[in-house]
Design a protein around this motif. Sequence first.
Motif, PDB file in Angstrom:
ATOM      1  N   PRO A 288       0.825  -1.221   0.000  1.00  0.00           N
ATOM      2  CA  PRO A 288       0.000   0.000   0.000  1.00  0.00           C
ATOM      3  C   PRO A 288       0.852   1.261   0.000  1.00  0.00           C
ATOM      4  O   PRO A 288       1.978   1.267   0.517  1.00  0.00           O
ATOM      5  N   VAL A 289       0.304   2.328  -0.584  1.00  0.00           N
ATOM      6  CA  VAL A 289       1.028   3.594  -0.663  1.00  0.00           C
ATOM      7  C   VAL A 289       0.106   4.736  -0.230  1.00  0.00           C
ATOM      8  O   VAL A 289      -1.082   4.735  -0.539  1.00  0.00           O
ATOM      9  N   VAL A 290       0.661   5.673   0.526  1.00  0.00           N
ATOM     10  CA  VAL A 290      -0.101   6.821   1.041  1.00  0.00           C
ATOM     11  C   VAL A 290       0.603   8.089   0.571  1.00  0.00           C
ATOM     12  O   VAL A 290       1.833   8.173   0.635  1.00  0.00           O
TER      13      VAL A 290
ATOM     14  N   GLY B  26      -7.368  13.988   0.231  1.00  0.00           N
ATOM     15  CA  GLY B  26      -8.433  14.611  -0.562  1.00  0.00           C
ATOM     16  C   GLY B  26      -9.339  13.587  -1.206  1.00  0.00           C
ATOM     17  O   GLY B  26     -10.441  13.914  -1.635  1.00  0.00           O
ATOM     18  N   GLU B  27      -8.884  12.340  -1.285  1.00  0.00           N
ATOM     19  CA  GLU B  27      -9.742  11.274  -1.841  1.00  0.00           C
ATOM     20  C   GLU B  27     -10.062  10.233  -0.772  1.00  0.00           C
ATOM     21  O   GLU B  27     -11.163  10.178  -0.263  1.00  0.00           O
ATOM     22  N   GLN B  28      -9.069   9.436  -0.370  1.00  0.00           N
ATOM     23  CA  GLN B  28      -9.327   8.398   0.650  1.00  0.00           C
ATOM     24  C   GLN B  28      -9.240   8.933   2.083  1.00  0.00           C
ATOM     25  O   GLN B  28      -9.782   8.333   2.997  1.00  0.00           O
ATOM     26  N   PHE B  29      -8.503  10.027   2.273  1.00  0.00           N
ATOM     27  CA  PHE B  29      -8.436  10.600   3.629  1.00  0.00           C
ATOM     28  C   PHE B  29      -8.286  12.121   3.535  1.00  0.00           C
ATOM     29  O   PHE B  29      -7.892  12.650   2.495  1.00  0.00           O
ATOM     30  N   GLN B  30      -8.677  12.803   4.599  1.00  0.00           N
ATOM     31  CA  GLN B  30      -8.508  14.257   4.656  1.00  0.00           C
ATOM     32  C   GLN B  30      -8.318  14.719   6.101  1.00  0.00           C
ATOM     33  O   GLN B  30      -8.532  13.953   7.029  1.00  0.00           O
ATOM     34  N   TYR B  31      -7.880  15.959   6.210  1.00  0.00           N
ATOM     35  CA  TYR B  31      -7.781  16.551   7.547  1.00  0.00           C
ATOM     36  C   TYR B  31      -8.352  17.954   7.479  1.00  0.00           C
ATOM     37  O   TYR B  31      -8.383  18.579   6.421  1.00  0.00           O
ATOM     38  N   GLU B  32      -8.870  18.419   8.619  1.00  0.00           N
ATOM     39  CA  GLU B  32      -9.382  19.798   8.706  1.00  0.00           C
ATOM     40  C   GLU B  32      -8.707  20.469   9.883  1.00  0.00           C
ATOM     41  O   GLU B  32      -8.694  19.920  10.992  1.00  0.00           O
ATOM     42  N   SER B  33      -8.162  21.645   9.645  1.00  0.00           N
ATOM     43  CA  SER B  33      -7.509  22.397  10.711  1.00  0.00           C
ATOM     44  C   SER B  33      -8.558  22.897  11.705  1.00  0.00           C
ATOM     45  O   SER B  33      -9.608  23.392  11.307  1.00  0.00           O
ATOM     46  N   VAL B  34      -8.296  22.747  12.985  1.00  0.00           N
ATOM     47  CA  VAL B  34      -9.198  23.234  14.027  1.00  0.00           C
ATOM     48  C   VAL B  34      -8.647  24.526  14.630  1.00  0.00           C
ATOM     49  O   VAL B  34      -9.356  25.517  14.762  1.00  0.00           O
ATOM     50  N   SER B  35      -7.336  24.526  14.981  1.00  0.00           N
ATOM     51  CA  SER B  35      -6.743  25.747  15.545  1.00  0.00           C
ATOM     52  C   SER B  35      -5.249  25.783  15.274  1.00  0.00           C
ATOM     53  O   SER B  35      -4.607  24.740  15.140  1.00  0.00           O
ATOM     54  N   VAL B  36      -4.728  26.989  15.163  1.00  0.00           N
ATOM     55  CA  VAL B  36      -3.290  27.179  14.923  1.00  0.00           C
ATOM     56  C   VAL B  36      -2.780  28.267  15.853  1.00  0.00           C
ATOM     57  O   VAL B  36      -3.306  29.387  15.868  1.00  0.00           O
ATOM     58  N   GLN B  37      -1.787  27.939  16.655  1.00  0.00           N
ATOM     59  CA  GLN B  37      -1.075  28.952  17.429  1.00  0.00           C
ATOM     60  C   GLN B  37       0.384  28.514  17.506  1.00  0.00           C
ATOM     61  O   GLN B  37       0.719  27.399  17.095  1.00  0.00           O
ATOM     62  N   GLU B  38       1.236  29.387  17.989  1.00  0.00           N
ATOM     63  CA  GLU B  38       2.651  29.026  18.029  1.00  0.00           C
ATOM     64  C   GLU B  38       2.863  27.847  18.978  1.00  0.00           C
ATOM     65  O   GLU B  38       2.398  27.835  20.100  1.00  0.00           O
TER      66      GLU B  38
ATOM     67  N   PRO C  38     -10.594   6.229   5.749  1.00  0.00           N
ATOM     68  CA  PRO C  38     -11.539   5.202   5.286  1.00  0.00           C
ATOM     69  C   PRO C  38     -11.971   4.241   6.386  1.00  0.00           C
ATOM     70  O   PRO C  38     -13.003   3.589   6.286  1.00  0.00           O
ATOM     71  N   PHE C  39     -11.163   4.142   7.453  1.00  0.00           N
ATOM     72  CA  PHE C  39     -11.485   3.177   8.508  1.00  0.00           C
ATOM     73  C   PHE C  39     -12.154   3.825   9.711  1.00  0.00           C
ATOM     74  O   PHE C  39     -12.949   3.219  10.398  1.00  0.00           O
TER      75      PHE C  39
ATOM     76  N   ALA D 204       1.234  10.633   8.241  1.00  0.00           N
ATOM     77  CA  ALA D 204       1.720   9.617   9.185  1.00  0.00           C
ATOM     78  C   ALA D 204       0.552   8.846   9.797  1.00  0.00           C
ATOM     79  O   ALA D 204       0.593   7.616   9.921  1.00  0.00           O
ATOM     80  N   VAL D 205      -0.525   9.562  10.168  1.00  0.00           N
ATOM     81  CA  VAL D 205      -1.703   8.912  10.782  1.00  0.00           C
ATOM     82  C   VAL D 205      -2.337   7.927   9.790  1.00  0.00           C
ATOM     83  O   VAL D 205      -2.683   6.800  10.152  1.00  0.00           O
ATOM     84  N   MET D 206      -2.464   8.331   8.517  1.00  0.00           N
ATOM     85  CA  MET D 206      -3.060   7.434   7.518  1.00  0.00           C
ATOM     86  C   MET D 206      -2.213   6.174   7.345  1.00  0.00           C
ATOM     87  O   MET D 206      -2.738   5.064   7.253  1.00  0.00           O
ATOM     88  N   ALA D 207      -0.889   6.346   7.329  1.00  0.00           N
ATOM     89  CA  ALA D 207       0.003   5.187   7.199  1.00  0.00           C
ATOM     90  C   ALA D 207      -0.165   4.238   8.389  1.00  0.00           C
ATOM     91  O   ALA D 207      -0.246   3.016   8.217  1.00  0.00           O
ATOM     92  N   LEU D 208      -0.251   4.817   9.588  1.00  0.00           N
ATOM     93  CA  LEU D 208      -0.429   3.996  10.793  1.00  0.00           C
ATOM     94  C   LEU D 208      -1.786   3.293  10.786  1.00  0.00           C
ATOM     95  O   LEU D 208      -1.918   2.153  11.236  1.00  0.00           O
ATOM     96  N   GLU D 209      -2.807   3.992  10.256  1.00  0.00           N
ATOM     97  CA  GLU D 209      -4.144   3.391  10.141  1.00  0.00           C
ATOM     98  C   GLU D 209      -4.120   2.171   9.204  1.00  0.00           C
ATOM     99  O   GLU D 209      -4.772   1.162   9.465  1.00  0.00           O
ATOM    100  N   VAL D 210      -3.370   2.279   8.106  1.00  0.00           N
ATOM    101  CA  VAL D 210      -3.257   1.147   7.163  1.00  0.00           C
ATOM    102  C   VAL D 210      -2.548  -0.018   7.861  1.00  0.00           C
ATOM    103  O   VAL D 210      -2.978  -1.175   7.766  1.00  0.00           O
ATOM    104  N   LEU D 211      -1.473   0.284   8.580  1.00  0.00           N
ATOM    105  CA  LEU D 211      -0.742  -0.780   9.296  1.00  0.00           C
ATOM    106  C   LEU D 211      -1.603  -1.375  10.412  1.00  0.00           C
ATOM    107  O   LEU D 211      -1.527  -2.566  10.703  1.00  0.00           O
ATOM    108  N   ARG D 212      -2.432  -0.547  10.996  1.00  0.00           N
ATOM    109  CA  ARG D 212      -3.351  -1.008  12.044  1.00  0.00           C
ATOM    110  C   ARG D 212      -4.368  -1.994  11.459  1.00  0.00           C
ATOM    111  O   ARG D 212      -4.675  -3.033  12.044  1.00  0.00           O
ATOM    112  N   GLN D 213      -4.863  -1.640  10.270  1.00  0.00           N
ATOM    113  CA  GLN D 213      -5.892  -2.443   9.616  1.00  0.00           C
ATOM    114  C   GLN D 213      -5.343  -3.774   9.092  1.00  0.00           C
ATOM    115  O   GLN D 213      -5.986  -4.803   9.211  1.00  0.00           O
ATOM    116  N   TYR D 214      -4.149  -3.713   8.498  1.00  0.00           N
ATOM    117  CA  TYR D 214      -3.645  -4.901   7.778  1.00  0.00           C
ATOM    118  C   TYR D 214      -2.476  -5.610   8.452  1.00  0.00           C
ATOM    119  O   TYR D 214      -2.181  -6.754   8.135  1.00  0.00           O
TER     120      TYR D 214
END
Length: 464
Positions: free
Chosen positions: A213-215, A242-254, A264-265, A287-297
């Motif tokens: 698998p590739v992310v 943008g297709e199989q996974f996405q992220y949304e920013s909630v807050s940004v500070q220093e 997908p999972f 990194a999270v998506m890669a870990l999710e794939v390793l978690r799944q498979y």
Amino acid sequence: MSMNDMQSEAAAADNAAPLRTYKEAADWINGLIPFGVRPGLDRMKLLMERMNNPERRLRFIHVAGTNGKGSTCAYLTSVLIACGYDVGTFTSPYITKFTNRFQYNGEDIPEETLLELANMLKPHVEEIAASELGSPTMFEVSTAIAILFFAKKTFPDYVVWETGLGGRMDVTNIVSPAISLITNVGHDHMDILGDTIEAVAMEKAGIIKPGVPVVSTATQPEVIAVLKEKAAESKSTLYLLGEQFQYESVSVQENLQSFRFRGPFRSIEPLEVTLNGGHQQANAALAVMALEVLRQYNALIVEDEDLNRGLRAAAWPGRLEMVSNEPRILMDGAHNPEGAATLAAALQSTYSYNRAHVVIGMLENKNHSETLRHILPIADTLIVTEPDFRKKMSAESLASIASELASKLGLKVNVIIEPDWRAALDRLEKTIEDGDLGVVTGTLYLISDARSRLLHITDNEKGW
């Protein structure tokens, strides 16, 4: 016996002699630098065969891309350690010391272990050097040392494995990974990897292996097309931002930002990182998506609490790193246009200041105009200097490009030429007033030296 015969016999004896100290070992490996970047895996394959293919006993997470590789490796390493796994990490270049490149559970390889492994490899390197294949390069020998360190000394559960250059013909591609990651594809090393984004993408996509698998967080349509084609050809599942996974920013500070992850999972929120810059949310999501794939498979065990703890603990020196608070000095190795765009975006979204004073030094083979196009609009003062490295761009030439571009863009930037990087730092410190921000950027060779000076690090070795 003639004088020439005596000299060649003495040289052969010297070659055969074991290395006695860590410094001798590091000097021997760095002495291979003149052999340069020589794409191809033949020397590496032969070296591994001679060592009984130790790489086959390791489980790799292979990371390629133009920018963000190091941060992504830092996130993966930190989370896996937080989850209780033993982790090997191989990265380049190093910021402080040659041993930084080879880590086990976040700790550098001991100097005596590096010496032992160098002596294990040296006779094989010299025999290959005498063959028609020619000498293994510095990067090939470093990669071999990493494999021996993990396969014969530390035995990690996972090895986080960063490519050196490109992917397809990069020597790290000797391995068959559990998963492949491609951060992004940009305008860097185009003199070696190809003169179009598609050509560079083909090189990066070369780490995609049959059925693995590739992310990726790549965004350009032409890059995505290359990745999809290569993944389909390899029968590899592609997880694309943008297709199989996405992220949304909630807050940004220093020093703290949070985001939601949708995959997908499952979905996970909130996730927090302490590395700065909006791009770090994308690197963390990768990194999270890669870990999710390793978690799944691969039955990887990742608790949400450990995931968050690992993401927050990840650190990566020399990238948006505040090395001094009085005066405020930020360091960022933005050595190509994409890196410079990321730095400029972070200065607008994350940091508050009255005026920004920038020290920059670059290598001669980089895309200077496009990099400066992002830096100039955020700089009130631009102090142009030279890194302490043989391929440096002269301060005068770089300043000339900067002045011309500033004038063309209608920007008022005070451009100062100071070839001595130490004097450039002194000048920066004197220029920063209350409420201002100092920024040191450009090649990592400059970052390495400047960082050691500002943080009073005495055993800096810097380099590739």
